[in-house]
Design an enzyme around this catalytic site. Structure first.
Site, PDB file in Angstrom:
ATOM      1  N   GLU A 147      -1.925  -2.812  -7.882  1.00 20.25           N
ATOM      2  CA  GLU A 147      -3.151  -3.041  -7.123  1.00 20.25           C
ATOM      3  C   GLU A 147      -3.517  -1.726  -6.460  1.00 20.25           C
ATOM      4  OE1 GLU A 147      -3.623  -3.403  -3.437  1.00 20.25           O
ATOM      5  OE2 GLU A 147      -1.727  -2.351  -3.218  1.00 20.25           O
ATOM      6  N   SER A 184       0.837  -1.187   0.000  1.00 18.20           N
ATOM      7  CA  SER A 184       0.000   0.000   0.000  1.00 18.20           C
ATOM      8  C   SER A 184       0.884   1.254   0.000  1.00 18.20           C
ATOM      9  CB  SER A 184      -0.967  -0.031   1.196  1.00 18.20           C
ATOM     10  OG  SER A 184      -2.005   0.889   1.041  1.00 18.20           O
ATOM     11  N   HIS A 192      -4.717  -5.736  -1.257  1.00 19.19           N
ATOM     12  CA  HIS A 192      -5.680  -5.456  -0.197  1.00 19.19           C
ATOM     13  C   HIS A 192      -6.813  -6.477  -0.123  1.00 19.19           C
ATOM     14  CE1 HIS A 192      -3.747  -1.479  -0.617  1.00 19.19           C
ATOM     15  NE2 HIS A 192      -4.162  -1.237   0.602  1.00 19.19           N
TER      16      HIS A 192
END
Length: 310
Positions: free
Chosen positions: A215, A118, A280
């Protein structure tokens, strides 16, 4: 600097001391405690960084002040007794502190696994470009998926302790968006963070020669389109060897997301695998960055030429 192989860190061994840092958002203390317990269960000696439990006094979306978060990471990386550094969570904030790090000192220190995803994408990119070190796109140790999913924890543990057992990564959910095989050096992570790094000092100039991992979370299709279009317009995707797409949690109906991914990436003329099982989602693979690998988009496999750690 484009995609090139990076220096791999030594594997972990029972009894190793490891550090948990919070380079981005603040933590729920009970989740941090549970994550530390998991690491102890792996026969590691985990220590939380001095400011890992703090929250910025005014900007409550940050864990401690920028200088404090940078100092925690710097001290953990440069401490020869610490054998790996784990990010406790993502969120936001790594961009604010990455230029406060002493990169001469970080380069001089022995390489060690850096684990996170992330917002930690900013640090993965910085360690690749500024320090020449391979890192691990893997779960945050105070994150929900790490704490709840056995498969997520086990894949990370094996990557750290027995990396030769996970050189061939098979995703049961993967399917080809664009079929074919590709070979390159892995790089990437969170799409939004990669797009916002474009044009900043010392950022990677592009993904040429790379197998690009992408992502994101909580981004509706038009914002995914915007970020991909930014990378395309900047020429950042020129020469990319292949693309591996992970989870798009809370980004809307996947078929809508898939339309955008096909529209923006299908014209690259390279293999693209979707739903590869990192990021995630409810379960998350650990994938080394800066390591040569072969993607078989049709079979849903990513095979690394070398183990993630040595």
């Amino acid at each position: 600097m484009t995609a090139a192989e990076r220096v791999r860190a030594p594997r972990l061994r029972p009894g190793d001391r490891v550090a948990v840092v919070a380079p981005s958002g603040p933590l729920a203390p009970e989740r941090l405690d549970r994550g530390l317990d998991v690491l102890r269960g792996w026969d590691l000696d985990p220590v939380a960084a001095p400011h890992a439990r703090d929250t910025h006094p005014t900007l409550r979306y940050l864990a401690a002040a920028d200088e404090e978060r940078a100092r925690d990471l710097q001290e953990a990386w440069c401490d020869p007794a610490v054998k790996a550094v784990f990010a406790a969570r993502g969120g936001y904030g790594a961009q604010r502190m990455v230029d406060l790090l002493d990169w001469d000192a970080l380069r001089a220190a022995a390489p060690k696994p850096l684990v996170g995803f992330s917002d930690v994408t900013v640090l993965h990119e910085a360690f690749a470009v500024r320090a020449g070190v391979s890192t691990l796109h893997g779960p945050a140790v105070a994150g929900e998926v790490f704490l709840k999913d056995d498969a997520t924890r086990e894949h990370l543990r094996r990557t750290l302790f027995a990396p030769e057992t996970v050189r061939a990564v098979v995703s049961p959910t993967a399917r080809p968006l664009v079929p074919g095989r590709a070979h390159g050096i892995t790089l990437g992570g969170c799409l939004t963070m990669l797009a916002t790094e474009v044009g900043t000092p010392r950022a990677r100039r592009g993904a040429a020669g790379g197998l690009l991992l992408l992502e994101d979370v909580g981004e509706p299709p038009y914002r995914i389109d915007r970020a991909l279009t930014q990378l395309l317009r900047a020429g950042w995707l020129d020469g990319v060897a292949g693309v591996v797409l992970g989870s798009w949690a809370r980004c809307g109906p996947y078929e809508r997301v898939r339309e955008v991914l096909r529209d923006r990436l299908g014209g690259l003329g390279v293999p693209v695998a979707e739903e590869f099982g990192f990021g995630h989602g409810d379960s998350a693979l650990t994938l080394p960055l800066g390591v040569p690998a072969e993607l078989d988009a049709t079979a849903g496999t990513l095979t690394f030429e070398r183990p993630a750690t040595v």
